[in-house]
Design a protein around this motif. Structure first.
Motif, PDB file in Angstrom:
ATOM      1  N   GLU A   1      50.469  39.050  31.505  1.00  0.00           N
ATOM      2  CA  GLU A   1      49.134  39.296  32.033  1.00  0.00           C
ATOM      3  C   GLU A   1      49.171  40.031  33.360  1.00  0.00           C
ATOM      4  OE1 GLU A   1      47.162  35.480  32.087  1.00  0.00           O
ATOM      5  OE2 GLU A   1      46.564  35.688  29.993  1.00  0.00           O
ATOM      6  N   ASP A   2      50.361  40.393  33.835  1.00  0.00           N
ATOM      7  CA  ASP A   2      50.485  41.183  35.058  1.00  0.00           C
ATOM      8  C   ASP A   2      50.455  42.670  34.721  1.00  0.00           C
ATOM      9  OD1 ASP A   2      50.768  38.777  36.292  1.00  0.00           O
ATOM     10  OD2 ASP A   2      52.669  39.232  37.288  1.00  0.00           O
ATOM     11  N   ALA A   3      49.966  43.459  35.652  1.00  0.00           N
ATOM     12  CA  ALA A   3      49.947  44.913  35.486  1.00  0.00           C
ATOM     13  C   ALA A   3      50.191  45.547  36.845  1.00  0.00           C
ATOM     14  CB  ALA A   3      48.609  45.382  34.913  1.00  0.00           C
ATOM     15  N   CYS A   4      50.685  46.782  36.832  1.00  0.00           N
ATOM     16  CA  CYS A   4      50.946  47.458  38.097  1.00  0.00           C
ATOM     17  C   CYS A   4      50.802  48.962  37.933  1.00  0.00           C
ATOM     18  CB  CYS A   4      52.340  47.111  38.631  1.00  0.00           C
ATOM     19  SG  CYS A   4      53.704  47.860  37.711  1.00  0.00           S
TER      20      CYS A   4
ATOM     21  N   GLY B   1      46.642  38.851  36.006  1.00  0.00           N
ATOM     22  CA  GLY B   1      45.477  38.448  35.237  1.00  0.00           C
ATOM     23  C   GLY B   1      45.376  36.948  35.035  1.00  0.00           C
ATOM     24  N   VAL B   2      44.138  36.469  34.939  1.00  0.00           N
ATOM     25  CA  VAL B   2      43.861  35.070  34.620  1.00  0.00           C
ATOM     26  C   VAL B   2      42.842  35.052  33.488  1.00  0.00           C
ATOM     27  CG1 VAL B   2      44.353  34.206  36.926  1.00  0.00           C
ATOM     28  CG2 VAL B   2      42.039  34.915  36.371  1.00  0.00           C
ATOM     29  N   GLY B   3      42.969  34.071  32.590  1.00  0.00           N
ATOM     30  CA  GLY B   3      42.044  33.968  31.466  1.00  0.00           C
ATOM     31  C   GLY B   3      42.794  33.900  30.158  1.00  0.00           C
ATOM     32  N   GLY B   4      42.305  33.120  29.221  1.00  0.00           N
ATOM     33  CA  GLY B   4      42.989  32.923  27.951  1.00  0.00           C
ATOM     34  C   GLY B   4      42.667  33.987  26.925  1.00  0.00           C
ATOM     35  N   HIS B   5      43.352  33.907  25.774  1.00  0.00           N
ATOM     36  CA  HIS B   5      43.124  34.803  24.640  1.00  0.00           C
ATOM     37  C   HIS B   5      43.251  36.272  25.054  1.00  0.00           C
ATOM     38  CE1 HIS B   5      41.851  31.251  22.491  1.00  0.00           C
ATOM     39  NE2 HIS B   5      40.936  31.025  23.403  1.00  0.00           N
TER      40      HIS B   5
ATOM     41  N   ILE C   1      43.826  41.975  29.657  1.00  0.00           N
ATOM     42  CA  ILE C   1      42.780  42.999  29.642  1.00  0.00           C
ATOM     43  C   ILE C   1      42.242  43.228  31.047  1.00  0.00           C
ATOM     44  CG2 ILE C   1      40.450  43.520  28.830  1.00  0.00           C
ATOM     45  CD1 ILE C   1      41.142  41.961  26.268  1.00  0.00           C
ATOM     46  N   ALA C   2      41.981  42.151  31.777  1.00  0.00           N
ATOM     47  CA  ALA C   2      41.410  42.272  33.120  1.00  0.00           C
ATOM     48  C   ALA C   2      42.350  43.018  34.055  1.00  0.00           C
ATOM     49  CB  ALA C   2      41.095  40.887  33.678  1.00  0.00           C
TER      50      ALA C   2
ATOM     51  N   VAL D   1      35.214  44.522  34.588  1.00  0.00           N
ATOM     52  CA  VAL D   1      35.714  43.299  33.954  1.00  0.00           C
ATOM     53  C   VAL D   1      34.575  42.309  33.736  1.00  0.00           C
ATOM     54  CG1 VAL D   1      37.334  41.375  34.174  1.00  0.00           C
ATOM     55  CG2 VAL D   1      37.976  43.645  35.006  1.00  0.00           C
ATOM     56  N   ALA D   2      33.695  42.179  34.732  1.00  0.00           N
ATOM     57  CA  ALA D   2      32.574  41.246  34.600  1.00  0.00           C
ATOM     58  C   ALA D   2      31.689  41.611  33.415  1.00  0.00           C
ATOM     59  CB  ALA D   2      31.759  41.222  35.893  1.00  0.00           C
ATOM     60  N   SER D   3      31.463  42.914  33.206  1.00  0.00           N
ATOM     61  CA  SER D   3      30.632  43.332  32.075  1.00  0.00           C
ATOM     62  C   SER D   3      31.322  43.035  30.748  1.00  0.00           C
ATOM     63  CB  SER D   3      30.302  44.821  32.184  1.00  0.00           C
ATOM     64  OG  SER D   3      31.476  45.612  32.112  1.00  0.00           O
ATOM     65  N   GLN D   4      32.654  43.139  30.725  1.00  0.00           N
ATOM     66  CA  GLN D   4      33.397  42.752  29.522  1.00  0.00           C
ATOM     67  C   GLN D   4      33.210  41.264  29.237  1.00  0.00           C
ATOM     68  OE1 GLN D   4      35.901  44.324  27.374  1.00  0.00           O
ATOM     69  NE2 GLN D   4      34.885  46.218  27.984  1.00  0.00           N
ATOM     70  N   ASN D   5      33.278  40.450  30.292  1.00  0.00           N
ATOM     71  CA  ASN D   5      33.047  39.012  30.125  1.00  0.00           C
ATOM     72  C   ASN D   5      31.662  38.741  29.552  1.00  0.00           C
ATOM     73  OD1 ASN D   5      35.475  37.739  31.005  1.00  0.00           O
ATOM     74  ND2 ASN D   5      34.948  38.168  33.133  1.00  0.00           N
ATOM     75  N   ASP D   6      30.663  39.427  30.107  1.00  0.00           N
ATOM     76  CA  ASP D   6      29.288  39.206  29.664  1.00  0.00           C
ATOM     77  C   ASP D   6      29.091  39.649  28.216  1.00  0.00           C
ATOM     78  OD1 ASP D   6      28.756  38.258  32.192  1.00  0.00           O
ATOM     79  OD2 ASP D   6      27.919  40.154  32.919  1.00  0.00           O
TER      80      ASP D   6
END
Length: 603
Positions: free
Chosen positions: A237-240, A267-271, A276-277, A323-328
């Motif tokens: 879940e890490d990116a650089c 990144g934090v969050g499951g699935h 992605i974030a 990212v927030a819009s993806q969550n929504d």
């Protein structure tokens, strides 16, 4: 996890209070050894020090100043003696041999003109923060102001709100030891401090002009490399940025900005949400920052630091909302919402007009959200430049807890903010400006490396490998990743190195250079550590001890479909950020109240 510098073998603290006058060579409470007046060694470190059940009045200002620990000590512990209580300070201006760094006055005459002005800039920049804490008198006491190379460090805080003129007088008394160009440039600015109607922001702008004029003599060459690893976890879940994937995607037009941008996200969050974030933020920011660099390159005048910070903050908010819009849109709520930490560095080339044309000054801007970190490492020192956004830090800053107690809470490392979990108006990015005048390496990393003080205890073995050209920068990155896998291994790892070298310096090149480590080594079979990694893990001349068994490498996921879906939105975002360069008088917004913690799904 403590934020302060960790010395692997000896822990020195500064003793304050009526009971501190213990003769050197004496033991205190069967724990501390008095090395010199006020400097004590904790012989039982890293065992937690003793602290009262309630925070004392003497300790509270240091706790409230916790976000400024680049310049201000933190509380280590308190002990009661017959002669009175003693407050022990960590992160004090003490070198690894237990000696106080020189005071500003003692170091002034031997410093370069740039450093003299840079020290002034730091003192004036600290003024409003300490004034709000009723501790501005600390900046008018010559004995309390020390310098650690480029960095101003206070030994203690002194209550009081004197007029700014007293700080100006302190600096004016040093100007006879400066070259005429510095003295003649600073004196009019110091004289303005006597004006009761002084505009402090305008004063900082004038001081910044003097600083940039001195920085024109500094020329830097930069190189950037980065890599990530899943560690012992099934997904990464890490990116650089940059990474091997991003370098393959880059075009010739990207090359000028490539060595000027470095990004790490955790990144934090499951699935797969965290993955992605983190990758969404990395790709959004690198596009926006490249646009920002292009716009600044066309400016006729240098932009003030607060203007550049506003543009970087705007870019971070755009990435946050992606990212927030993806969550929504996916209906993610509470613990299901994906997010990411962020630490980003961008080297801004400011154009300075001179009678002979334009000169370039490189300003380093570092922004972070969450607990991914930035370190500046030279042959002499390792400076932690960021402060984690976690529950422990929040409790310390609010004056509720001593650091030793805050860092052993069960929720100490829980994040209080991350990108994407909420809308941008609830986000408070931390942004700083630095001007480098020495050769060194900027290290950005996720907590997969920084946990357990891995950087603080390994940097001395590492830095020589880069400065002496023993290993290439990509090989050094992979060695740091391997170090984290061997010594930590409990989390994903992301590492980006930005090598900054003063041009004109002599570089010692070894006759035999080590081959670079493979970008994605096969960890399914036991492998022999490279010489570079052995140097990092065990010291340059030591043989390694027994190593735990290898871990299996996990394939990385491709997010190309997501990237294609958001590229159009990012393009509009870049245009919006570039347009904001016209707002050069934009005022910084005040940070919001402390937020709730960011929780992640149970694994």
């Amino acid at each position: 996890m403590t934020q302060v510098d960790i010395y692997p073998f000896k822990k020195y603290v500064l003793a304050l209070g009526s009971g501190r006058d213990v003769p050197p060579g004496q033991s205190v409470n069967e724990r501390y050894w008095v090395l010199s007046p006020g400097v004590w060694q904790d012989t039982q470190a890293p065992e937690p020090p003793e602290n009262p059940d309630t925070v004392s009045a003497a300790a509270r200002p240091y706790l409230q100043a916790y976000p400024h620990q680049l310049h201000i000590p933190t509380v280590y512990g308190e002990c009661k003696l017959v002669d009175g209580p003693v407050l022990l300070l960590d992160n004090a201006p003490i070198d690894r041999h237990g000696r106080l760094f020189p005071t500003l006055g003692a170091a002034w005459a031997g410093a370069t003109p740039f450093r003299q002005v840079y020290w002034c800039w730091q003192l004036f920049s600290l003024w409003p923060h300490l004034f709000d804490l009723n501790m501005a008198a600390s900046l008018t006491a010559p004995e309390a102001i020390h310098v650690d190379g480029w960095r101003v460090r206070l030994s203690n805080l002194i209550p009081g709100q004197p007029p700014l003129q007293e700080l100006a007088n302190l600096i004016a008394n040093l100007l006879p030891k400066s070259v005429p160009t510095v003295a003649n440039s600073l004196q009019p600015i110091l004289d303005e401090c006597q004006d009761e109607q002084l505009n402090f922001d305008r004063l900082l702008e004038k001081l910044n002009r003097v600083l940039l004029s001195q920085a024109m003599e500094i020329s830097l060459m930069t190189e950037v490399a980065g890599s990530t690893s899943s560690g012992q976890l099934p997904q990464n879940e890490d990116a650089c940025y940059p990474s091997a994937v991003e370098l393959e995607r880059s075009s010739t037009a990207d090359l000028p900005s490539l060595p000027r941008i470095a990004i790490v996200c955790d990144g934090v969050g499951g699935h797969a949400g965290g993955e992605i974030a983190s990758q969404t933020v990395v790709r959004s920011l690198q596009l926006q920052l490249r646009g920002l660099l292009a716009e600044i390159a066309e400016q006729e005048e240098p932009l003030a630091p607060h203007v550049v910070m506003d543009q970087i903050e705007a870019a971070i908010r755009v990435a946050n909302n992606l990212v927030a819009s993806q969550n929504d849109s996916q209906g993610r709520t509470e613990r299901q919402r994906m997010g990411t930490t962020l630490v980003v560095a961008v080297m801004i080339p400011q154009r300075i007009p001179t009678p002979d044309g334009y000169e370039e000054v490189n300003e380093l801007y570092i922004a972070h959200v969450g607990d991914s970190r930035a370190y500046w490492i030279t042959a002499e020192a390792c400076h932690l430049l960021t402060v984690d956004d976690d529950v422990a830090g929040r409790e310390i800053t609010m004056g509720n807890s001593y650091p030793a107690a805050a860092h052993v809470r069960s929720d100490a490392g829980a994040l209080i903010q991350a990108l994407g979990t909420r809308e941008a108006n609830s986000l408070t990015p931390h942004i700083q400006r630095f001007i480098l005048d020495e050769t060194g390496v900027l290290l950005l990393c996720s907590d997969g490396l920084s946990d357990h003080q891995r950087v603080e205890t390994s940097w001395a073995n590492y830095i020589g490998l880069i400065i002496k050209n023993i290993v290439s920068l990509p090989a050094a990155v992979e060695s740091w990743v391997e170090l984290a896998n061997q010594k930590n291994g409990h989390d994903n790892i992301a590492v980006v190195l930005m090598s900054c070298r003063l041009t004109g310096q002599t570089v010692v090149v070894e006759e035999k250079t080590l081959p670079p480590l493979p970008t994605q080594p096969d960890m399914s079979q036991p492998t022999e550590l490279t010489a570079a990694s052995k140097a990092l893990l065990y010291g340059e001349s030591e043989e390694p001890a027994e190593i735990d068994g290898p871990t299996e490498a996990k394939p990385k996921r491709s997010l190309q479909a997501l990237v294609l879906a958001i590229l159009l939105l990012i393009a509009f975002s870049v245009a919006g950020v570039a347009g904001m360069l016209l707002w050069q008088n934009l005022q910084r917004t005040a940070p919001p109240e402390p937020q709730d913690t960011i929780t992640t799904p149970d694994s």
